[in-house]
Design a protein around this motif. Structure first.
Motif, PDB file in Angstrom:
ATOM      1  N   GLY A 158       0.825  -1.211   0.000  1.00  0.00           N
ATOM      2  CA  GLY A 158       0.000   0.000   0.000  1.00  0.00           C
ATOM      3  C   GLY A 158       0.855   1.255   0.000  1.00  0.00           C
ATOM      4  O   GLY A 158       1.909   1.300   0.640  1.00  0.00           O
ATOM      5  N   VAL A 159       0.397   2.301  -0.700  1.00  0.00           N
ATOM      6  CA  VAL A 159       1.220   3.515  -0.757  1.00  0.00           C
ATOM      7  C   VAL A 159       1.208   4.267   0.577  1.00  0.00           C
ATOM      8  O   VAL A 159       2.128   5.016   0.883  1.00  0.00           O
ATOM      9  N   GLY A 160       0.174   4.044   1.409  1.00  0.00           N
ATOM     10  CA  GLY A 160       0.095   4.753   2.695  1.00  0.00           C
ATOM     11  C   GLY A 160       1.282   4.446   3.586  1.00  0.00           C
ATOM     12  O   GLY A 160       1.985   5.343   4.064  1.00  0.00           O
ATOM     13  N   GLY A 161       1.555   3.158   3.804  1.00  0.00           N
ATOM     14  CA  GLY A 161       2.678   2.766   4.648  1.00  0.00           C
ATOM     15  C   GLY A 161       3.999   2.861   3.899  1.00  0.00           C
ATOM     16  O   GLY A 161       4.998   3.365   4.426  1.00  0.00           O
ATOM     17  N   HIS A 162       3.998   2.394   2.656  1.00  0.00           N
ATOM     18  CA  HIS A 162       5.245   2.254   1.886  1.00  0.00           C
ATOM     19  C   HIS A 162       5.954   3.601   1.657  1.00  0.00           C
ATOM     20  O   HIS A 162       7.148   3.730   1.942  1.00  0.00           O
ATOM     21  N   PHE A 163       5.217   4.600   1.187  1.00  0.00           N
ATOM     22  CA  PHE A 163       5.870   5.892   0.910  1.00  0.00           C
ATOM     23  C   PHE A 163       6.275   6.578   2.217  1.00  0.00           C
ATOM     24  O   PHE A 163       7.291   7.262   2.264  1.00  0.00           O
ATOM     25  N   SER A 164       5.467   6.398   3.267  1.00  0.00           N
ATOM     26  CA  SER A 164       5.798   7.111   4.515  1.00  0.00           C
ATOM     27  C   SER A 164       6.974   6.462   5.232  1.00  0.00           C
ATOM     28  O   SER A 164       7.576   7.064   6.113  1.00  0.00           O
ATOM     29  N   GLY A 165       7.330   5.211   4.832  1.00  0.00           N
ATOM     30  CA  GLY A 165       8.474   4.545   5.449  1.00  0.00           C
ATOM     31  C   GLY A 165       9.702   4.518   4.549  1.00  0.00           C
ATOM     32  O   GLY A 165      10.733   3.973   4.930  1.00  0.00           O
ATOM     33  N   GLY A 166       9.625   5.064   3.345  1.00  0.00           N
ATOM     34  CA  GLY A 166      10.775   5.077   2.422  1.00  0.00           C
ATOM     35  C   GLY A 166      10.333   4.661   1.038  1.00  0.00           C
ATOM     36  O   GLY A 166       9.853   5.470   0.260  1.00  0.00           O
ATOM     37  N   GLY A 210       9.326   9.276   5.276  1.00  0.00           N
ATOM     38  CA  GLY A 210      10.377   8.371   5.729  1.00  0.00           C
ATOM     39  C   GLY A 210      10.321   8.111   7.224  1.00  0.00           C
ATOM     40  O   GLY A 210      10.942   7.171   7.716  1.00  0.00           O
ATOM     41  N   GLY A 211       9.577   8.958   7.958  1.00  0.00           N
ATOM     42  CA  GLY A 211       9.485   8.787   9.419  1.00  0.00           C
ATOM     43  C   GLY A 211       8.327   7.887   9.825  1.00  0.00           C
ATOM     44  O   GLY A 211       8.093   7.671  11.016  1.00  0.00           O
ATOM     45  N   GLY A 212       7.579   7.360   8.822  1.00  0.00           N
ATOM     46  CA  GLY A 212       6.405   6.535   9.133  1.00  0.00           C
ATOM     47  C   GLY A 212       5.221   7.457   9.383  1.00  0.00           C
ATOM     48  O   GLY A 212       5.306   8.374  10.206  1.00  0.00           O
ATOM     49  N   GLY A 213       4.106   7.221   8.675  1.00  0.00           N
ATOM     50  CA  GLY A 213       2.953   8.121   8.816  1.00  0.00           C
ATOM     51  C   GLY A 213       2.235   7.958  10.142  1.00  0.00           C
ATOM     52  O   GLY A 213       1.699   8.922  10.697  1.00  0.00           O
ATOM     53  N   ALA A 214       2.265   6.727  10.687  1.00  0.00           N
ATOM     54  CA  ALA A 214       1.362   6.384  11.794  1.00  0.00           C
ATOM     55  C   ALA A 214       1.626   7.173  13.074  1.00  0.00           C
ATOM     56  O   ALA A 214       0.759   7.238  13.946  1.00  0.00           O
ATOM     57  N   SER A 215       2.783   7.811  13.208  1.00  0.00           N
ATOM     58  CA  SER A 215       3.068   8.602  14.412  1.00  0.00           C
ATOM     59  C   SER A 215       2.470   9.997  14.332  1.00  0.00           C
ATOM     60  O   SER A 215       2.451  10.717  15.327  1.00  0.00           O
TER      61      SER A 215
END
Ligand code: FDA
Length: 512
Positions: A158-166, A210-215
């Motif tokens: 998924g682009v939600g997790g993938h882009f926000s983690g790198g 890159g910092g992870g969206g979930a925080s």
């Protein structure tokens, strides 16, 4: 349970007050009493480790149809002390998008946020967070033969997790990771406010790349810069076992892969196989799996100049379009292109544990021989060891430009993946014990101070937050590994945008 039932009732009432008279909203709220609750929960779980009877289950799942539904979920979860999880593609290695060890919790699943708008003229696209990278690649190729995007290999991510983690993929040496190609985003913050880049400010916009969206909030959509791709690209896979000189080739690869022409990405998979010799004993097979952004003639010449030891010949290579190379690397060659739209192709029927490292120095031949010995003797059936080269565009970007710090000086990323099918705690322990021991064994060969890791290959063995608030110092144990010098700035941004630490999970950024 009495408390849970109470919270549950109040939470549901709160939702109906927040979005009054909405028939559609009530249809996308699932509790364990709904017949589709289990199938919605399971639909995007990619790892059987998180489907056991003891895995904590959400009190409520919401599959929002509109932004207002997400705003209501955030407001009511805050009001009623519910933990909050957001899921896009569900590929999190530790299941953090749909499991919370602090209960009760609600999952917001963005399955209906999948729209993608391609702007060929400006080489940009808006992609909603619940879309997969396969859908994105398909929609780009539908509009243009000469545009693509630099992100991962597995189409159901998924682009939600993938882009926000790198977001590393086969074009990352040429164009950087996915997070390097984001130009704007829409996000809902802890107060339910919707922001774009301008209103969220550069600090928060920096943190979610890159910092992870979930925080930090719920990312609704990304605005991305598409990248040019030639009409013809060339792919190849060359396999060599230890008996076919693999040790020398892997050793040499480490001096070539991060320095070679940026149009070439030479990825290396290492697996244990039975050798073709008469005794059929175990050996290691190195697979050089590569994408060249150009035609076969240039590639063969380039390889003769930079990596002649591999002995690449024209017959090893296949010319194709960029979108067909997406199928090739996803092991979907020969399938119709619209297989990329199918989100369910990799729903898991196996258990999985992954870990990662970064190499800043080449491993000596003697070191490689020690690693092979360890892998050949390993008392497990299926593992995969993947080396992903850096250099090129990834390394030109400074270590602080985004939270992803693995830039200049990084030779390659190492990924250890263990897969098993047998149920039960003894099988679980056998596999987890082995991969943890192997990770310790690898320490002398990889980066240290900190021993770096890739956020998108999340690993809770690196350390987890306490149930209450975790200090910056405690969280640094894992935070410095993922983010290096950027961890402190991430904690500052977190403190600024979510001072009450509502968006928390086992490895969310701590408040200062
Ligand atoms: P998921 O929905 O599980 O989310 C992951 C994390 O992001 C969770 O913490 C979640 O809460 C958060 N999140 C999700 N959506 C959000 C949103 N809208 N707003 C805020 N937070 C949100 N990586 C890579 O770099 N290159 C690759 O080629 C691959 N290939 C690959 C293959 C397979 C089979 C797996 C299982 C994983 C990969 N990965 C990868 C790793 C992948 O990039 C990583 O797991 C991503 O976080 C997955 O994003 P999803 O949205 O699918 O996961």
């Amino acid at each position: 349970w009495a408390t849970s039932a109470h919270i549950h009732e109040n939470f549901l009432q709160c939702l109906s007050h927040q979005v009054p008279n909405s028939n559609s909203f009530s249809k996308v709220i699932y509790t364990p009493h709904n017949s589709s609750y289990a199938s919605i929960l399971q639909s995007f779980i990619r790892n059987l480790r998180f489907t056991t009877p003891v895995t904590p289950k959400p009190l409520v799942i919401i599959t929002p149809l509109q932004e207002a539904h997400i705003q209501a979920a955030i407001y009511c979860a805050k009001e009623h002390g519910m933990n909050f999880r957001v899921r896009s593609g569900g590929h999190d290695y530790e299941g953090l998008s749909y499991v919370s060890y602090e209960v009760p919790f609600v999952i917001v699943d963005l399955v209906y946020f999948q729209s993608i708008t391609i702007d060929v003229e400006n080489s940009t696209a808006w992609v909603q967070a619940g879309a997969t990278i396969g859908q994105l690649y398909y929609r780009i190729a539908e509009k243009s033969k000469t545009l693509g995007f630099s992100a991962g290999v597995c189409p159901t991510v998924g682009v939600g997790g993938h882009f926000s983690g790198g977001g590393y993929g086969m074009m990352s040496r040429k164009y950087g990771i996915a997070a390097d190609n984001i130009i704007d985003a829409r996000l809902i913050d802890v107060n339910g406010r919707i922001h774009d880049r301008k209103s969220m400010g550069e600090d928060l916009f920096w943190a979610i790349r890159g910092g992870g969206g979930a925080s930090f909030g719920v990312i609704l959509a990304w605005h991305i810069k598409l990248v040019p791709v030639p009409k013809i690209v060339t792919v190849f896979t060359v396999n060599r076992t230890l008996e076919q000189n693999a040790t020398k080739l892997v050793h040499r690869w480490q001096y070539v892969a991060d320095k070679v022409d940026d149009n070439l990405l030479l990825r290396l998979f290492l697996r244990r196989v039975n050798s073709s010799t008469e005794d059929g004993r175990r050996t290691i097979q190195a697979s050089f799996v590569s994408l060249f952004l150009g035609g076969v003639d240039t590639l063969v010449q380039l390889m003769q100049e930079s990596f002649p030891e591999l002995g690449l010949v024209r017959e090893d290579c296949i010319e194709m379009s960029w979108i067909d190379s997406i199928l090739y690397f996803a092991d979907l060659s020969g399938e119709p292109l619209d297989v990329l739209l199918n989100r369910n192709t990799s729903v898991a029927d196996y258990y999985f544990k992954g870990k990662s490292d970064y190499a800043t120095e080449p491993i000596s031949e003697e070191g490689l021989n020690r690693i092979w010995k360890e892998l050949i003797a390993a008392p497990i059936e299926t593992f995969e060891f993947l080396f992903s080269p850096f250099g090129g565009r990834i390394s030109e970007i400074s270590a602080t430009e985004t939270p992803f710090p693995h830039r200049s000086g990084t030779l390659y990323n190492l990924h250890y993946a263990l897969v098993w099918e047998e149920k039960g705690s003894s099988e679980f322990n056998r596999h987890i014990t082995w991969i943890r021991r192997f990770y310790s064994f690898m320490a002398p060969f990889v980066s240290m101070s900190p021993r770096s890791a890739y956020l998108n290959y999340r690993d809770l063995d690196l350390g987890v937050n306490n149930k209450g608030n975790t200090s910056y110092g405690q969280a640094s144990i894992w935070g410095l590994k993922y983010f290096g010098v950027n961890f402190e700035r991430l904690a500052h941004v977190k403190t600024m945008v979510d001072p009450g630490n509502f968006f928390k999970n086992e490895q969310s950024i701590p408040i200062l």
